[in-house]
Design an enzyme around this catalytic site. Structure first.
Site, PDB file in Angstrom:
ATOM      1  N   ASP A   2     -95.135  20.330 -21.353  1.00  0.00           N
ATOM      2  CA  ASP A   2     -94.974  21.489 -20.464  1.00  0.00           C
ATOM      3  C   ASP A   2     -94.602  22.737 -21.252  1.00  0.00           C
ATOM      4  O   ASP A   2     -93.657  22.746 -22.033  1.00  0.00           O
ATOM      5  CB  ASP A   2     -93.889  21.203 -19.430  1.00  0.00           C
ATOM      6  CG  ASP A   2     -94.325  20.166 -18.405  1.00  0.00           C
ATOM      7  OD1 ASP A   2     -95.117  20.510 -17.523  1.00  0.00           O
ATOM      8  OD2 ASP A   2     -93.885  19.002 -18.524  1.00  0.00           O
ATOM      9  N   ASP A  43     -95.076  18.837 -27.772  1.00  0.00           N
ATOM     10  CA  ASP A  43     -94.442  18.848 -26.449  1.00  0.00           C
ATOM     11  C   ASP A  43     -95.559  19.055 -25.413  1.00  0.00           C
ATOM     12  O   ASP A  43     -96.689  19.408 -25.769  1.00  0.00           O
ATOM     13  CB  ASP A  43     -93.403  19.978 -26.407  1.00  0.00           C
ATOM     14  CG  ASP A  43     -92.779  20.148 -25.035  1.00  0.00           C
ATOM     15  OD1 ASP A  43     -92.407  19.128 -24.433  1.00  0.00           O
ATOM     16  OD2 ASP A  43     -92.693  21.297 -24.560  1.00  0.00           O
ATOM     17  N   LYS A  56     -50.394  50.234 -15.667  1.00  0.00           N
ATOM     18  CA  LYS A  56     -49.264  49.861 -16.526  1.00  0.00           C
ATOM     19  C   LYS A  56     -48.116  49.191 -15.785  1.00  0.00           C
ATOM     20  O   LYS A  56     -47.152  48.726 -16.405  1.00  0.00           O
ATOM     21  CB  LYS A  56     -48.737  51.102 -17.272  1.00  0.00           C
ATOM     22  CG  LYS A  56     -49.768  51.774 -18.162  1.00  0.00           C
ATOM     23  CD  LYS A  56     -50.295  50.834 -19.238  1.00  0.00           C
ATOM     24  CE  LYS A  56     -51.284  51.533 -20.160  1.00  0.00           C
ATOM     25  NZ  LYS A  56     -51.844  50.618 -21.179  1.00  0.00           N
ATOM     26  N   LYS A  85     -46.362  44.589 -29.969  1.00  0.00           N
ATOM     27  CA  LYS A  85     -46.509  44.153 -31.363  1.00  0.00           C
ATOM     28  C   LYS A  85     -45.742  45.082 -32.305  1.00  0.00           C
ATOM     29  O   LYS A  85     -45.172  44.632 -33.309  1.00  0.00           O
ATOM     30  CB  LYS A  85     -47.988  44.091 -31.743  1.00  0.00           C
ATOM     31  CG  LYS A  85     -48.765  43.007 -30.996  1.00  0.00           C
ATOM     32  CD  LYS A  85     -50.176  42.831 -31.535  1.00  0.00           C
ATOM     33  CE  LYS A  85     -50.875  41.654 -30.865  1.00  0.00           C
ATOM     34  NZ  LYS A  85     -52.200  41.368 -31.428  1.00  0.00           N
ATOM     35  N   ARG A 138     -48.233  54.803 -21.431  1.00  0.00           N
ATOM     36  CA  ARG A 138     -48.979  55.993 -21.046  1.00  0.00           C
ATOM     37  C   ARG A 138     -49.011  56.031 -19.528  1.00  0.00           C
ATOM     38  O   ARG A 138     -49.020  54.989 -18.872  1.00  0.00           O
ATOM     39  CB  ARG A 138     -50.396  55.893 -21.621  1.00  0.00           C
ATOM     40  CG  ARG A 138     -51.276  57.099 -21.385  1.00  0.00           C
ATOM     41  CD  ARG A 138     -52.589  56.933 -22.135  1.00  0.00           C
ATOM     42  NE  ARG A 138     -53.317  55.756 -21.689  1.00  0.00           N
ATOM     43  CZ  ARG A 138     -54.103  55.720 -20.620  1.00  0.00           C
ATOM     44  NH1 ARG A 138     -54.231  56.800 -19.850  1.00  0.00           N
ATOM     45  NH2 ARG A 138     -54.752  54.627 -20.285  1.00  0.00           N
ATOM     46  N   TYR A 176     -66.789  61.700 -19.200  1.00  0.00           N
ATOM     47  CA  TYR A 176     -65.515  61.106 -19.606  1.00  0.00           C
ATOM     48  C   TYR A 176     -64.556  60.943 -18.427  1.00  0.00           C
ATOM     49  O   TYR A 176     -64.176  59.837 -18.053  1.00  0.00           O
ATOM     50  CB  TYR A 176     -64.863  61.954 -20.706  1.00  0.00           C
ATOM     51  CG  TYR A 176     -63.547  61.392 -21.173  1.00  0.00           C
ATOM     52  CD1 TYR A 176     -63.508  60.196 -21.886  1.00  0.00           C
ATOM     53  CD2 TYR A 176     -62.350  62.031 -20.889  1.00  0.00           C
ATOM     54  CE1 TYR A 176     -62.303  59.655 -22.308  1.00  0.00           C
ATOM     55  CE2 TYR A 176     -61.139  61.503 -21.303  1.00  0.00           C
ATOM     56  CZ  TYR A 176     -61.126  60.315 -22.011  1.00  0.00           C
ATOM     57  OH  TYR A 176     -59.929  59.784 -22.409  1.00  0.00           O
ATOM     58  N   ASP A 219     -91.749  24.260 -26.855  1.00  0.00           N
ATOM     59  CA  ASP A 219     -91.328  25.543 -26.275  1.00  0.00           C
ATOM     60  C   ASP A 219     -89.902  25.530 -25.747  1.00  0.00           C
ATOM     61  O   ASP A 219     -89.349  26.580 -25.414  1.00  0.00           O
ATOM     62  CB  ASP A 219     -92.251  25.910 -25.109  1.00  0.00           C
ATOM     63  CG  ASP A 219     -91.937  25.097 -23.861  1.00  0.00           C
ATOM     64  OD1 ASP A 219     -91.628  25.696 -22.815  1.00  0.00           O
ATOM     65  OD2 ASP A 219     -91.976  23.856 -23.939  1.00  0.00           O
ATOM     66  N   LEU A 223     -50.419  47.254 -27.685  1.00  0.00           N
ATOM     67  CA  LEU A 223     -49.911  47.174 -29.048  1.00  0.00           C
ATOM     68  C   LEU A 223     -48.442  47.535 -29.161  1.00  0.00           C
ATOM     69  O   LEU A 223     -47.824  47.276 -30.194  1.00  0.00           O
ATOM     70  CB  LEU A 223     -50.753  48.086 -29.952  1.00  0.00           C
ATOM     71  CG  LEU A 223     -52.246  47.730 -30.023  1.00  0.00           C
ATOM     72  CD1 LEU A 223     -52.979  48.710 -30.919  1.00  0.00           C
ATOM     73  CD2 LEU A 223     -52.457  46.303 -30.509  1.00  0.00           C
ATOM     74  N   VAL A 224     -47.865  48.130 -28.096  1.00  0.00           N
ATOM     75  CA  VAL A 224     -46.443  48.501 -28.149  1.00  0.00           C
ATOM     76  C   VAL A 224     -45.587  47.267 -28.398  1.00  0.00           C
ATOM     77  O   VAL A 224     -44.645  47.295 -29.199  1.00  0.00           O
ATOM     78  CB  VAL A 224     -46.011  49.212 -26.847  1.00  0.00           C
ATOM     79  CG1 VAL A 224     -44.489  49.373 -26.801  1.00  0.00           C
ATOM     80  CG2 VAL A 224     -46.686  50.571 -26.741  1.00  0.00           C
TER      81      VAL A 224
END
Length: 724
Positions: A498, A496, A276, A377, A271, A85, A677, A374-375
């Site tokens: 080739d 076809d 940011k 929004k 954050r 993480y 093909d 999202l802040v």
């Protein structure tokens, strides 16, 4: 009953401790809110890490408590958190994906841990996974997981959504394990990003680094078609609108208004992260104060920075730099009862944030790079009186939707400074019009809409895959075809050349017919019940040289030329060639850069061949060439085809489907067999009646009903049909 399994790095839970006992409550975060309509229903579950290290003896108890919330834990150890993480996810993927590659640390031990933890997640999923289930995997910590699950369950429905940006392929290829990451993601059936830019970057990386075909937003990988599409994530807009009526929120509003009663409030919430743009925002605000002394004591920047990873050196330095700049600005401009920046390094409950959204005159969101953000929004959804101004970075995904905000480049502090002045002086009518338009967008495309369209699109993709998935020509199918063949009186055989009747050669002229093929075709043409048509992209001169002496109906250059049995070659009328010089020049330029590539000119098409080019380089150049050709083909109304080791440009009026239709309409057949093909042969399959036998060679993904592996199997089938 089928179920939906959501998988993310973290479970949507809040953990509290009471009397040495762990208490788990569902989270109220944006994603958890939207997906709550899924994972809390029926047998659906959410799988992820609980968010803390659990001692082995407590794992059983924790598992039982979480299961009551429809949550399944993946227990990680301290070393997992450090390497998988904090190490790989946040020291490689996060900085590279946010275009800050200088902070990336390419540690192979962290990569090993990342693989192991993705495997650990897979092991947690597999006991709960049934063939009809849907798996929805989230974010950059689990890029390998779709591929791991796909190996175990080839036909399972898998969606993947990335919540952070996807970088340009030039940046992405810096990661040593880039191909492994791409293959992992391509285990999904539907890959979603916040913006079309991210989609474009992913497709570019996948097609440059892997030998894949792309058709619009669909990538073909092996025998699967994978959709890559933008899905801008929303919020629970109604929740933030209703919070304004909450008594706790109202009390916070009264208190804040009393404290800042004579000041306009710029609101900034982030954050702690170098993506940011906090430093640049402070520099822009300081410039604003320098150049506009009339606004002193009349404005305040209310800045909240939520603590994050402050034990990491880069983040510590960022925090110290923010503290220093804020301290300098406040010490330089403060008055007896006024500080220009109200700075808080802490997190706040949603009720206090709602109060800030309600009273802030301007919301200042200027990240250097952000998947969505999202802040902004939440701010818009909270403005029930349609007042307030949003200043938004063009680098945030939300800027593609909230176009009525004041859009700025966060690196240009002079433009940001000007935006502050514009926001403070915006006429009330314009302010209301902008805010109303943004609120309409935020409320319509909310989190529930996002979940709904995502899951619907996954169902559509799976349906398309099934409809396009040809079945293998097994013995039972061979027998069925032969029985129909034997009973019929008037047959059409469309072949076809080739890749279908012969294999590919590095030199296109070396793929000439052998005696076995001549004998095979003679057997078909000698039977008066058969109408045998060779339909190819080859030049008509080549087909004439190879097959002009045979009792075959010949169609060349995808339908631009046709020769009936014992007839003369006839050209399709009224086709323009004015575009050829421009396209030829571009293809020649790519030949100059790509040793082994060459251009083949046909009457109404140009073909860029790369079958002799170094493996990998050919597909890389082909994708670049197609990017350049799209502008030309769009303006001239041409068709651009990405075939097997070829890129072809031709008149859109010429295709094998139209040529096939013209053959079928001339007579009524009680048996039709078509084999091809190439991508161009899909037009043939689509033009056939439902009872026709259509066979794709080399790929399961096709409009054809069936598939065969290679030209050897094609010849074997044709020989089988001729047996008494």
């Amino acid at each position: 009953m089928s179920k939906t399994i959501i998988v993310s790095n973290r479970l949507p839970v809040k953990i509290t401790q009471e009397n040495n006992d762990l208490i788990f409550n569902s989270s109220e975060g944006g994603l958890a809110t939207g997906l709550g309509s899924i994972y809390k229903e029926g047998d659906n579950i959410w799988i992820g890490w609980p968010g803390m290290i659990i001692e082995e003896e407590a794992e059983k108890d924790v598992t039982e408590k979480l299961q009551a919330l429809n949550l399944i834990p993946v227990f990680l150890e301290e070393s997992d958190i450090k390497r998988y993480y904090e190490g790989f996810s946040n020291e490689i993927l996060w900085p590279v994906f946010h275009y800050i590659s200088a902070y990336a640390r390419f540690d192979s031990d962290n990569w090993q841990s990342y693989k192991e933890v993705n495997e650990k997640f897979a092991q947690a999923i597999l006991p709960h996974l049934e063939p009809e289930d849907t798996l929805w995997i989230h974010d950059y910590q689990l890029l390998l997981l779709p591929g791991i699950i796909r190996e175990k369950h080839p036909n399972i429905s898998i969606a993947f959504f990335q919540h952070i940006p996807f970088p340009s392929q030039e940046l992405f290829r810096m990661i040593p394990w880039r191909k492994d990451l791409l293959r992992g993601m391509l285990g999904a059936d539907l890959i979603g990003f916040h913006t079309f830019d991210d989609v474009r970057h992913f497709i570019s990386a996948a097609t440059h680094l892997l030998d894949l075909h792309v058709d619009g937003s669909m990538i073909r990988s092996g025998d699967r078609a994978i959709a890559i599409e933008p899905f801008p994530m929303g919020i629970d807009a109604q929740k933030f609108s209703d919070l304004s009526k909450n008594e706790t929120v109202k009390e916070h509003i009264r208190s804040l208004k009393e404290h800042y009663k004579d000041q306009k409030i710029f609101l900034s919430i982030d954050r702690l992260d170098y993506s940011k743009g906090i430093i640049q925002r402070l520099e822009a605000f300081e410039l604003f104060l320098q150049e506009n002394p009339d606004y002193h004591e009349k404005v305040v920047l209310f800045m909240i920075v939520v603590p994050s990873r402050d034990n990491v050196e880069e983040y510590q330095r960022l925090k110290n730099e923010i503290d220093r700049i804020v301290g300098n600005i406040n010490s330089h401009y403060r008055k007896l009862d006024w500080y220009p920046i109200a700075y808080f390094y802490q997190s706040y409950p949603v009720e206090f944030l709602s109060a800030l959204y309600n009273i802030a005159d301007v919301c200042l969101i200027t990240p250097m790079r952000d998947g969505m953000n999202l802040v902004c929004k939440e701010y818009v959804a909270s403005r029930n009186d349609n007042t307030g101004v949003l200043i938004l970075s063009e680098m945030a995904g939300a800027s593609k939707e909230l176009i009525d905000a004041i859009i700025v480049n966060p690196n240009n502090i002079h433009k940001v400074k000007n935006a502050l002045i514009e926001a403070l002086n915006m006429p009330a009518k314009e302010m209301r019009e902008r805010m109303m338009a943004m609120r309409q967008m935020v409320f319509k495309y909310n989190i529930y809409h996002w979940v709904k369209i995502y899951m619907q699109r996954l169902r559509d993709v799976k349906s398309t895959q099934l409809s396009m998935r040809a079945g293998r020509v097994k013995d039972s199918i061979r027998t069925q075809i032969k029985e129909r063949f034997n009973k019929s009186e008037k047959r059409l055989i469309l072949l076809d050349y080739d890749g279908t009747l012969v294999g590919f050669k590095t030199q296109i002229d070396l793929a000439s017919p052998d005696q076995e093929l001549y004998d095979l075709l003679d057997c078909f043409t000698s039977d008066k019940k058969n109408h045998t048509v060779l339909i190819s992209g080859r030049k008509h001169e080549t087909l004439e040289e190879w097959f002009g002496h045979k009792e075959l109906d010949l169609i060349a250059e995808h339908g631009a030329w046709r020769k009936r049995i014992k007839g003369d070659w006839k050209q399709k009328a009224d086709l323009s060639m004015s575009w050829k010089e421009e396209v030829h020049q571009l293809m020649d330029a790519f030949c100059d850069r790509t040793p082994g590539a060459f251009v083949e000119e046909k009457s109404y098409s140009l073909v860029w061949h790369y079958r002799k080019v170094q493996k990998g380089l050919g597909s890389l150049r082909a994708n670049e060439l197609m990017d350049n050709l799209r502008y030309i083909t769009a303006s001239h109304g041409l068709q651009l085809l990405n075939g097997d080791k070829v890129v072809e440009v031709k008149n859109s009026e010429v295709n094998k489907g139209k040529a096939t239709s013209s053959v079928i309409t001339k007579s009524e057949y009680d048996f039709i067999l078509a084999i091809g093909d190439d991508y161009t042969d899909e037009d043939i399959f689509k033009a056939l009646p439902e009872d026709a036998f259509s066979i794709k060679v080399g790929n399961h993904i096709s409009a054809a009903r069936y598939f065969l592996e290679d030209f050897h199997e094609v010849r074997s089938l044709l020989h089988f049909l001729l047996q008494p």
